[in-house]
Design a protein around this motif. Sequence first.
Motif, PDB file in Angstrom:
ATOM      1  N   SER A 285       8.549  -7.998  11.168  1.00 27.73           N
ATOM      2  CA  SER A 285       7.445  -8.352  10.272  1.00 27.73           C
ATOM      3  C   SER A 285       7.255  -7.266   9.216  1.00 27.73           C
ATOM      4  O   SER A 285       7.589  -6.096   9.431  1.00 27.73           O
ATOM      5  N   GLU A 286       6.716  -7.670   8.072  1.00 34.24           N
ATOM      6  CA  GLU A 286       6.410  -6.705   7.010  1.00 34.24           C
ATOM      7  C   GLU A 286       5.129  -5.974   7.373  1.00 34.24           C
ATOM      8  O   GLU A 286       4.066  -6.570   7.512  1.00 34.24           O
ATOM      9  N   TRP A 287       5.212  -4.659   7.512  1.00 34.93           N
ATOM     10  CA  TRP A 287       4.104  -3.842   7.996  1.00 34.93           C
ATOM     11  C   TRP A 287       3.235  -3.350   6.839  1.00 34.93           C
ATOM     12  O   TRP A 287       2.015  -3.378   6.904  1.00 34.93           O
ATOM     13  N   ALA A 288       3.895  -2.902   5.770  1.00 32.68           N
ATOM     14  CA  ALA A 288       3.142  -2.361   4.629  1.00 32.68           C
ATOM     15  C   ALA A 288       4.070  -2.219   3.428  1.00 32.68           C
ATOM     16  O   ALA A 288       5.301  -2.207   3.570  1.00 32.68           O
ATOM     17  N   THR A 289       3.470  -2.123   2.254  1.00 33.49           N
ATOM     18  CA  THR A 289       4.220  -1.857   1.022  1.00 33.49           C
ATOM     19  C   THR A 289       3.473  -0.829   0.186  1.00 33.49           C
ATOM     20  O   THR A 289       2.245  -0.662   0.324  1.00 33.49           O
ATOM     21  N   ALA A 290       4.198  -0.138  -0.695  1.00 39.78           N
ATOM     22  CA  ALA A 290       3.572   0.830  -1.605  1.00 39.78           C
ATOM     23  C   ALA A 290       4.483   1.013  -2.808  1.00 39.78           C
ATOM     24  O   ALA A 290       5.709   0.874  -2.702  1.00 39.78           O
ATOM     25  N   ASN A 291       3.878   1.306  -3.957  1.00 41.56           N
ATOM     26  CA  ASN A 291       4.622   1.540  -5.197  1.00 41.56           C
ATOM     27  C   ASN A 291       4.573   3.013  -5.567  1.00 41.56           C
ATOM     28  O   ASN A 291       3.594   3.721  -5.266  1.00 41.56           O
ATOM     29  N   MET A 292       5.625   3.479  -6.234  1.00 37.64           N
ATOM     30  CA  MET A 292       5.698   4.886  -6.630  1.00 37.64           C
ATOM     31  C   MET A 292       6.428   4.990  -7.960  1.00 37.64           C
ATOM     32  O   MET A 292       7.401   4.265  -8.199  1.00 37.64           O
ATOM     33  N   THR A 293       5.938   5.868  -8.819  1.00 39.06           N
ATOM     34  CA  THR A 293       6.653   6.212 -10.040  1.00 39.06           C
ATOM     35  C   THR A 293       7.172   7.636  -9.889  1.00 39.06           C
ATOM     36  O   THR A 293       6.400   8.597  -9.865  1.00 39.06           O
ATOM     37  N   GLU A 294       8.478   7.770  -9.755  1.00 37.12           N
ATOM     38  CA  GLU A 294       9.103   9.087  -9.581  1.00 37.12           C
ATOM     39  C   GLU A 294       9.385   9.689 -10.952  1.00 37.12           C
ATOM     40  O   GLU A 294      10.132   9.136 -11.754  1.00 37.12           O
ATOM     41  N   ASP A 295       8.726  10.814 -11.232  1.00 39.47           N
ATOM     42  CA  ASP A 295       8.931  11.498 -12.515  1.00 39.47           C
ATOM     43  C   ASP A 295       9.540  12.880 -12.338  1.00 39.47           C
ATOM     44  O   ASP A 295       9.586  13.671 -13.276  1.00 39.47           O
ATOM     45  N   GLY A 296      10.001  13.162 -11.089  1.00 40.70           N
ATOM     46  CA  GLY A 296      10.587  14.463 -10.808  1.00 40.70           C
ATOM     47  C   GLY A 296       9.649  15.389 -10.075  1.00 40.70           C
ATOM     48  O   GLY A 296      10.063  16.479  -9.664  1.00 40.70           O
ATOM     49  N   THR A 297       8.392  14.989  -9.906  1.00 42.03           N
ATOM     50  CA  THR A 297       7.409  15.860  -9.244  1.00 42.03           C
ATOM     51  C   THR A 297       6.912  15.294  -7.919  1.00 42.03           C
ATOM     52  O   THR A 297       6.241  15.996  -7.167  1.00 42.03           O
ATOM     53  N   ILE A 298       7.229  14.029  -7.612  1.00 40.73           N
ATOM     54  CA  ILE A 298       6.726  13.398  -6.393  1.00 40.73           C
ATOM     55  C   ILE A 298       7.593  13.823  -5.210  1.00 40.73           C
ATOM     56  O   ILE A 298       8.818  13.643  -5.215  1.00 40.73           O
ATOM     57  N   THR A 299       6.968  14.402  -4.193  1.00 37.68           N
ATOM     58  CA  THR A 299       7.700  14.831  -2.992  1.00 37.68           C
ATOM     59  C   THR A 299       7.171  14.184  -1.727  1.00 37.68           C
ATOM     60  O   THR A 299       7.817  14.285  -0.683  1.00 37.68           O
ATOM     61  N   ALA A 300       6.001  13.568  -1.780  1.00 38.23           N
ATOM     62  CA  ALA A 300       5.434  12.959  -0.575  1.00 38.23           C
ATOM     63  C   ALA A 300       4.622  11.730  -0.955  1.00 38.23           C
ATOM     64  O   ALA A 300       4.020  11.670  -2.033  1.00 38.23           O
ATOM     65  N   ILE A 301       4.643  10.733  -0.065  1.00 35.27           N
ATOM     66  CA  ILE A 301       3.867   9.520  -0.277  1.00 35.27           C
ATOM     67  C   ILE A 301       3.408   8.991   1.071  1.00 35.27           C
ATOM     68  O   ILE A 301       4.127   9.113   2.077  1.00 35.27           O
ATOM     69  N   LYS A 302       2.205   8.443   1.124  1.00 33.01           N
ATOM     70  CA  LYS A 302       1.643   7.888   2.354  1.00 33.01           C
ATOM     71  C   LYS A 302       1.507   6.374   2.211  1.00 33.01           C
ATOM     72  O   LYS A 302       1.088   5.886   1.165  1.00 33.01           O
ATOM     73  N   ILE A 303       1.871   5.676   3.286  1.00 28.91           N
ATOM     74  CA  ILE A 303       1.774   4.211   3.269  1.00 28.91           C
ATOM     75  C   ILE A 303       0.896   3.776   4.432  1.00 28.91           C
ATOM     76  O   ILE A 303       1.184   4.083   5.589  1.00 28.91           O
ATOM     77  N   GLN A 304      -0.184   3.085   4.117  1.00 28.54           N
ATOM     78  CA  GLN A 304      -1.148   2.625   5.117  1.00 28.54           C
ATOM     79  C   GLN A 304      -0.812   1.208   5.558  1.00 28.54           C
ATOM     80  O   GLN A 304      -0.433   0.361   4.732  1.00 28.54           O
ATOM     81  N   HIS A 305      -0.939   0.954   6.860  1.00 35.03           N
ATOM     82  CA  HIS A 305      -0.708  -0.395   7.380  1.00 35.03           C
ATOM     83  C   HIS A 305      -1.680  -1.372   6.730  1.00 35.03           C
ATOM     84  O   HIS A 305      -2.877  -1.109   6.630  1.00 35.03           O
ATOM     85  N   GLU A 306      -1.146  -2.498   6.279  1.00 37.54           N
ATOM     86  CA  GLU A 306      -1.981  -3.504   5.626  1.00 37.54           C
ATOM     87  C   GLU A 306      -2.505  -4.481   6.651  1.00 37.54           C
ATOM     88  O   GLU A 306      -1.736  -5.166   7.329  1.00 37.54           O
ATOM     89  N   GLN A 307      -3.830  -4.557   6.784  1.00 40.46           N
ATOM     90  CA  GLN A 307      -4.449  -5.523   7.675  1.00 40.46           C
ATOM     91  C   GLN A 307      -4.416  -6.885   7.006  1.00 40.46           C
ATOM     92  O   GLN A 307      -4.987  -7.079   5.944  1.00 40.46           O
ATOM     93  N   LYS A 308      -3.731  -7.838   7.599  1.00 43.56           N
ATOM     94  CA  LYS A 308      -3.618  -9.168   7.016  1.00 43.56           C
ATOM     95  C   LYS A 308      -4.325 -10.166   7.910  1.00 43.56           C
ATOM     96  O   LYS A 308      -4.153 -10.163   9.130  1.00 43.56           O
ATOM     97  N   THR A 309      -5.139 -11.002   7.293  1.00 46.16           N
ATOM     98  CA  THR A 309      -5.850 -12.020   8.056  1.00 46.16           C
ATOM     99  C   THR A 309      -5.221 -13.366   7.791  1.00 46.16           C
ATOM    100  O   THR A 309      -4.768 -13.655   6.687  1.00 46.16           O
ATOM    101  N   THR A 310      -5.166 -14.167   8.811  1.00 50.61           N
ATOM    102  CA  THR A 310      -4.615 -15.506   8.676  1.00 50.61           C
ATOM    103  C   THR A 310      -5.735 -16.464   8.352  1.00 50.61           C
ATOM    104  O   THR A 310      -6.709 -16.563   9.098  1.00 50.61           O
ATOM    105  N   PRO A 311      -5.677 -17.165   7.210  1.00 49.01           N
ATOM    106  CA  PRO A 311      -6.771 -18.071   6.854  1.00 49.01           C
ATOM    107  C   PRO A 311      -6.918 -19.185   7.882  1.00 49.01           C
ATOM    108  O   PRO A 311      -5.928 -19.723   8.380  1.00 49.01           O
ATOM    109  N   VAL A 312      -8.166 -19.507   8.191  1.00 48.47           N
ATOM    110  CA  VAL A 312      -8.452 -20.582   9.128  1.00 48.47           C
ATOM    111  C   VAL A 312      -8.519 -21.888   8.354  1.00 48.47           C
ATOM    112  O   VAL A 312      -9.317 -22.038   7.441  1.00 48.47           O
TER     113      VAL A 312
END
Length: 646
Positions: free
Chosen positions: A285-312
């Motif tokens: 299953s897809e757990w999480a996604t995140a976008n990043m723009t690498e300009d030569g200075t990015i060394t770390a990134i954090k990705i939080q689990h996305e809580q997804k609700t199923t519509p009733v």
Amino acid sequence: MFEARYLMNILLHKEFILVLPVLLFLIPSSSFADGSGSIAVTLTYTNGDTADYWPVSLKIYQDSSQTPYKEIEAITGNPFNIVSLPIGHQYKIVAYANSMYSSVTYVDLQQPHQDVTIKLPIPGGMRINAFYSDGLTPITNATVYVRDAQLNKTWSHSTTNANGDSLRFWIEPTTSPGDHYIIDIRIGDHLAYSTSPVYLRPGISQEVKVTTNWPPIVNSLVTVTVFNSQSHAVVPSDGKFLVSLFDSTGNKVSDSPVTPRGDAYFSNLKVGDYTFKVTKLDDNSEWATANMTEDGTITAIKIQHEQKTTPVTSPVPPITPPITPPTNNQVPPIPNCNCVAFRLDNVQDYWLDDVQIKMIDSFHSKGAGITVGIIGKAFGNDTKLVNYLKTKTNNLDIAIGGWSFEDYTTLTKDQQSDLLQQSKAKISNMLGVTPTVFIPPYGKINNDTLYASSSNNIKIISGSPLVISPDLAATISIYPANIFSGVIAQNTNQSMLNEKILSSIKDTIHASGYAIVTLNFQYYAQNNGTVKTNVPNMQKIQDLQSLIDNIRDSGYQITTISQMSDLFKPQAQWVTSVYQWSQDKISSTDLLKSMVQHGTIQDTGSNLTTIPSWVKHNAKLHTTGQISDDEFLNAIQYLVKIHAIK
């Protein structure tokens, strides 16, 4: 003022007294009725070649004033007629191309019309060579923009090739102190590098090397830490995870498994936009996604689990047939009139009036309609032109081309409405017809233009595209011109012009469902080597008549702009109701009542009031053209049949 001064000068010299009656007889009083005249500006380069007009703007100063009497943001032809200028004044005309100062000329306007030639510097050629910070590695597939420093307007752009080179831009040189260009280089949507000042010499091809501050390869390790919903780094008890890295085009760059400490690692990346996708391998299953723009200075990134609700949702079968947004192989149908309209712009008194008349005659002799845009203030004194148009009103589509060729977007709604009213009243009084089409100068309109046009019973605007609010959708339409024959003619061999215009018509009708071709009467006038003369170029007139035949032979109907809307399938009332419902402006009950009243869905004998909430998503797809009328109606009728709508 001029007439009084002229007569006083005659009376002060006895030797002219005897010819006074003759001189008075020769003064065309109708031309001086409103004391205004015009200046036809012909643009040439310093080598004598005809100049491109699309990047040229003009500022006109009267007498010694330091404030422009008139500003023309973008001229629409070459020559170009500057109208509504009071006679008896001196004018300074300053030309700018690509917002750069180009040339200046002076005119002493003592008659209703005067010709003048402005010589512009020969354009210079600028090609951008884009490199990373080492100055050796070329930047490929970047987008290069060239903008001026004066108005911050972008004039050219292209992508870079494998050598980091852009296309060569032929634009106005920087001849005035302070004038210069700014070069922007963009990678993706968020990474940009700018350099200035950039100067350009006339008539010379230049290479402009731009070395950015981006490294060719980012050698630093990029650590991606994956967090669970409690904001803690994932551990083995949370499951096994994989982080995938995708570039801006959606291509996978690499994968990295997540360590027991919740980290994944990536290195040797290029600068640009990226997307990280975290997959939980236990259930894929897809757990999480995140976008990043690498300009030569990015060394770390954090990705939080996305809580997804199923519509009733209620146990209702899915819509049949399934509704999906269009793909490259599935394009929503475009309303098509299979028709072509010709638009003759800037019709006005005295200036090349024989040429204007001959062009209109070309359509009349072929039994074809043409739309002519009349500049209100500059029309009515030329009896030859007025009387001719009066005899052809049954076959002509008379449109408003502005009052004195002003930019309507700089005016208030009331000011726009007043000018439209003046133009409409004058045209109606002179020709006995009431125009319902508006051709805005420069093609520029805003929301105020829509309301001002509607209040003056203008049905169609042939200007720049603009979204029409639902309250005006039933009363006004916008059909922008989409083929500019004058621009095509600039770089096209005369013998191939008809072929190229016809090819453009076919492509445009396929893409937009209709074609509107603009005509510049200056192009159809003979040239004496310096300026255009009021003598039709019969070879070009014959080519125009051949084009009319070729269009008909290709199966297209030649119509006028005012008749065009009748050739399209009218929009059903239920379409407006669906749009209003998708925007939460009417209730589900109102929508269903409207659809029953107009026979869109069958009356079941019971009051339908409820629509599943998820259908609203499909309604929004319909209003944006991503699904067709038939697809949406079939789905609604199916939902009524199975009592999902009840």
